[in-house]
Design an enzyme around this catalytic site. Sequence first.
Site, PDB file in Angstrom:
ATOM      1  N   GLY A  71      21.676 -31.934  -8.751  1.00  0.00           N
ATOM      2  CA  GLY A  71      22.695 -31.971  -7.703  1.00  0.00           C
ATOM      3  C   GLY A  71      22.791 -33.325  -7.013  1.00  0.00           C
ATOM      4  O   GLY A  71      23.896 -33.828  -6.772  1.00  0.00           O
ATOM      5  N   THR A  72      21.667 -33.924  -6.696  1.00  0.00           N
ATOM      6  CA  THR A  72      21.689 -35.199  -5.968  1.00  0.00           C
ATOM      7  C   THR A  72      22.410 -36.259  -6.787  1.00  0.00           C
ATOM      8  O   THR A  72      23.275 -36.988  -6.280  1.00  0.00           O
ATOM      9  CB  THR A  72      20.243 -35.656  -5.660  1.00  0.00           C
ATOM     10  N   ASN A 152      23.428 -24.622   2.008  1.00  0.00           N
ATOM     11  CA  ASN A 152      22.035 -24.350   1.647  1.00  0.00           C
ATOM     12  C   ASN A 152      21.226 -23.749   2.788  1.00  0.00           C
ATOM     13  O   ASN A 152      20.252 -23.045   2.566  1.00  0.00           O
ATOM     14  CB  ASN A 152      21.345 -25.623   1.141  1.00  0.00           C
ATOM     15  N   GLN A 180      24.513 -24.554  -4.339  1.00  0.00           N
ATOM     16  CA  GLN A 180      23.993 -23.266  -3.837  1.00  0.00           C
ATOM     17  C   GLN A 180      24.916 -22.097  -4.170  1.00  0.00           C
ATOM     18  O   GLN A 180      24.626 -20.958  -3.801  1.00  0.00           O
ATOM     19  CB  GLN A 180      23.766 -23.335  -2.318  1.00  0.00           C
ATOM     20  N   ALA A 201      20.408 -26.676 -12.016  1.00  0.00           N
ATOM     21  CA  ALA A 201      19.838 -25.469 -12.633  1.00  0.00           C
ATOM     22  C   ALA A 201      18.730 -24.824 -11.804  1.00  0.00           C
ATOM     23  O   ALA A 201      18.537 -23.615 -11.848  1.00  0.00           O
ATOM     24  CB  ALA A 201      19.276 -25.815 -14.017  1.00  0.00           C
ATOM     25  N   HIS A 202      17.999 -25.647 -11.018  1.00  0.00           N
ATOM     26  CA  HIS A 202      16.724 -25.128 -10.496  1.00  0.00           C
ATOM     27  C   HIS A 202      16.839 -24.173  -9.315  1.00  0.00           C
ATOM     28  O   HIS A 202      15.830 -23.603  -8.886  1.00  0.00           O
ATOM     29  CB  HIS A 202      15.756 -26.284 -10.193  1.00  0.00           C
ATOM     30  N   THR A 238      19.213 -41.440 -22.542  1.00  0.00           N
ATOM     31  CA  THR A 238      18.972 -40.415 -23.569  1.00  0.00           C
ATOM     32  C   THR A 238      19.055 -39.021 -22.956  1.00  0.00           C
ATOM     33  O   THR A 238      18.433 -38.746 -21.929  1.00  0.00           O
ATOM     34  CB  THR A 238      17.581 -40.637 -24.209  1.00  0.00           C
ATOM     35  N   CYS A 326      14.718 -29.863   1.900  1.00  0.00           N
ATOM     36  CA  CYS A 326      14.629 -31.287   1.564  1.00  0.00           C
ATOM     37  C   CYS A 326      14.295 -32.129   2.790  1.00  0.00           C
ATOM     38  O   CYS A 326      13.902 -33.261   2.657  1.00  0.00           O
ATOM     39  CB  CYS A 326      15.937 -31.766   0.960  1.00  0.00           C
TER      40      CYS A 326
HETATM   41  C1  PLP Z   1      23.620 -27.974  -1.342  1.00  0.00           C
HETATM   42  C2  PLP Z   1      22.679 -28.831  -2.122  1.00  0.00           C
HETATM   43  N1  PLP Z   1      23.135 -29.949  -2.709  1.00  0.00           N
HETATM   44  C3  PLP Z   1      22.344 -30.744  -3.425  1.00  0.00           C
HETATM   45  C4  PLP Z   1      21.010 -30.455  -3.586  1.00  0.00           C
HETATM   46  C5  PLP Z   1      20.163 -31.356  -4.429  1.00  0.00           C
HETATM   47  O1  PLP Z   1      20.066 -30.826  -5.717  1.00  0.00           O
HETATM   48  P1  PLP Z   1      18.899 -31.326  -6.705  1.00  0.00           P
HETATM   49  O2  PLP Z   1      17.617 -30.803  -6.121  1.00  0.00           O
HETATM   50  O3  PLP Z   1      19.245 -30.711  -8.030  1.00  0.00           O
HETATM   51  O4  PLP Z   1      18.965 -32.804  -6.744  1.00  0.00           O
HETATM   52  C6  PLP Z   1      20.467 -29.309  -2.983  1.00  0.00           C
HETATM   53  C7  PLP Z   1      19.026 -29.000  -3.067  1.00  0.00           C
HETATM   54  O5  PLP Z   1      18.391 -28.628  -2.097  1.00  0.00           O
HETATM   55  C8  PLP Z   1      21.329 -28.467  -2.237  1.00  0.00           C
HETATM   56  O6  PLP Z   1      20.884 -27.356  -1.646  1.00  0.00           O
END
Ligand code: PLP
Length: 387
Positions: A71-72, A152, A180, A201-202, A238, A326
Site C-alpha cells: 500500500g505505501t 484504517n 483497508q 495483501a497483508h 525483478t 503504523c
Molecule cells: C489505509 C492504509 N493505507 C496504506 C497502508 C500501508 O500499506 P502497506 O503496509 O502495504 O505498505 C496501510 C497499512 O497500515 C493502511 O491501513
Amino acid sequence: MDPIYLDHNATTPVDTQVVDAMIPYMSQNFGNASSVHNFGRDAKVALENAREIVASHINCEPTELYFTSGGTESDNIAILGTAEKYKHKKNHLMVGATEHHAVLETAEYLHKKNGFELDVIPVDKDGFISADSINELITDKTFLTSIMLANNETGTIQNLIPLVGAVQTKRALFHTDAVQAIGKIKVDVKELGVDLLSLTAHKIYGPKGIGALFVKQGVRLEPLFYGGSHEKKRRPGTENIAGAVGLAKTLEIAQSRMEADHKLLTELSDYFILKVQSVLPDVYLNGPKENRIPQTVNLSFQGAEGESLLLGLDLKGIAVSSGSACTSGATEPSHVLQAMGIDKVISQGAIRFSMGRSTTKEQLDYVISVLPEVVNRLRELSPIYNK
Ligand SMILES: Cc1ncc(COP(=O)(O)O)c(C=O)c1O
C-alpha cells in the site's frame, strides 16, 4: 486462554492455502519472469495469471494493474508519479484529512519540499467527506485528489462516487487508497470511477511486501524508480512472483468468504460494542455505526489513556492498537480522530479493536470481562476523571 489478536487492521496471519500456493514459486518454479528460457517463461505465466485474477477482482483490465511492494508504495507512485507528470501544467493536490500517513506525508512532502499547493479536505464527525467540501477547494490547477475508501482507524467507508464526480468534472485525477477495503467489501474500479487505486495483501491473510496499483488506461504517470522494463517501466525491479501468486490466492479466498465474513464480523462487533458499553460508563464509539468495515471497532474510554490501556490489555494477553498501528508510539492523539472533531482528551483514550476470521464470541467475552479492571485502574489514577 491463548493470546487474543484483535489487531487485524495492522496485519493478519497468512492463510495456509495462500502459503501452499506460494511455495512452488520460491522453490522449484523460482525463475525470473524476464528470462527467456523455460524457468523464466513459467514464472511469467504465473505472474500474468496472478495479474488477471487480481484485475478481475477489482474489475479492471490486467494491463491496468501494476504489482508493487504494498500500500505505501502504491500510494507513493500514485501521488508522486502524477505530480511529476503534471507539474508543468498543474500544481495543486487535495487529500482527505483522515488519510493514512502513506498519503498524507507524501502529499506534505510535495507541498513542503517541492512547492506544490496542498489542501486537506475536512471530514465530518464520522469521517465522511462531502462533495461540497471538494467543490470549495478544487481549482483549475488541481491534478489529483486522494481519498481513501475505508479508514484504517475507524473503518468509515467513504461514499466515493459523488466525490469522484466532483473531482473529475474539474478534469483532475482521483486516487483512492483501498488498502483497508479490499477483500472486505466489493471494490469495483468501474463502479467507483476512480483513476488510481492502491491495494495490499497483508491486511487480508496474504503475505507482506506485495500489493498493486490500478492505473486507468490513459492516466499518465512517471515512475519512481529506473533501471528495468518490468511492469511496463512503471515499477522496475525483478517481480515478486510468489507474492503476486499469494495476492491472487488471497483475493480468491476473500471473495469466496466476503459475505459470510461480513455477516459474522457485523454480529461480533455489534455484540462487542453493546456489551462494553453495558459494563463500563463513558465509552464512545468513534466513527459511524453504519457504513463501517464491521471488523473495526474504535472505542474511547474517557479518563484512560490509550497507550496505557494497550499495555494493560497486552498484560492480559490481548493485542489491540491505539491510534493507527503504523504510528503507535507517537504520543499525539490520532490525527484521524482529531480531524473528526473528537475532543482531545476523548481521542487520547481511544483503542482500536480489529477483529478477524479467527475472532470468537468467547474471546470477546474474555476481553469484556477484563476491560473494567484495566480501565478502572487507569481512571482511578487519572487527575481529570472523577466520576
Ligand atoms: C489505509 C492504509 N493505507 C496504506 C497502508 C500501508 O500499506 P502497506 O503496509 O502495504 O505498505 C496501510 C497499512 O497500515 C493502511 O491501513
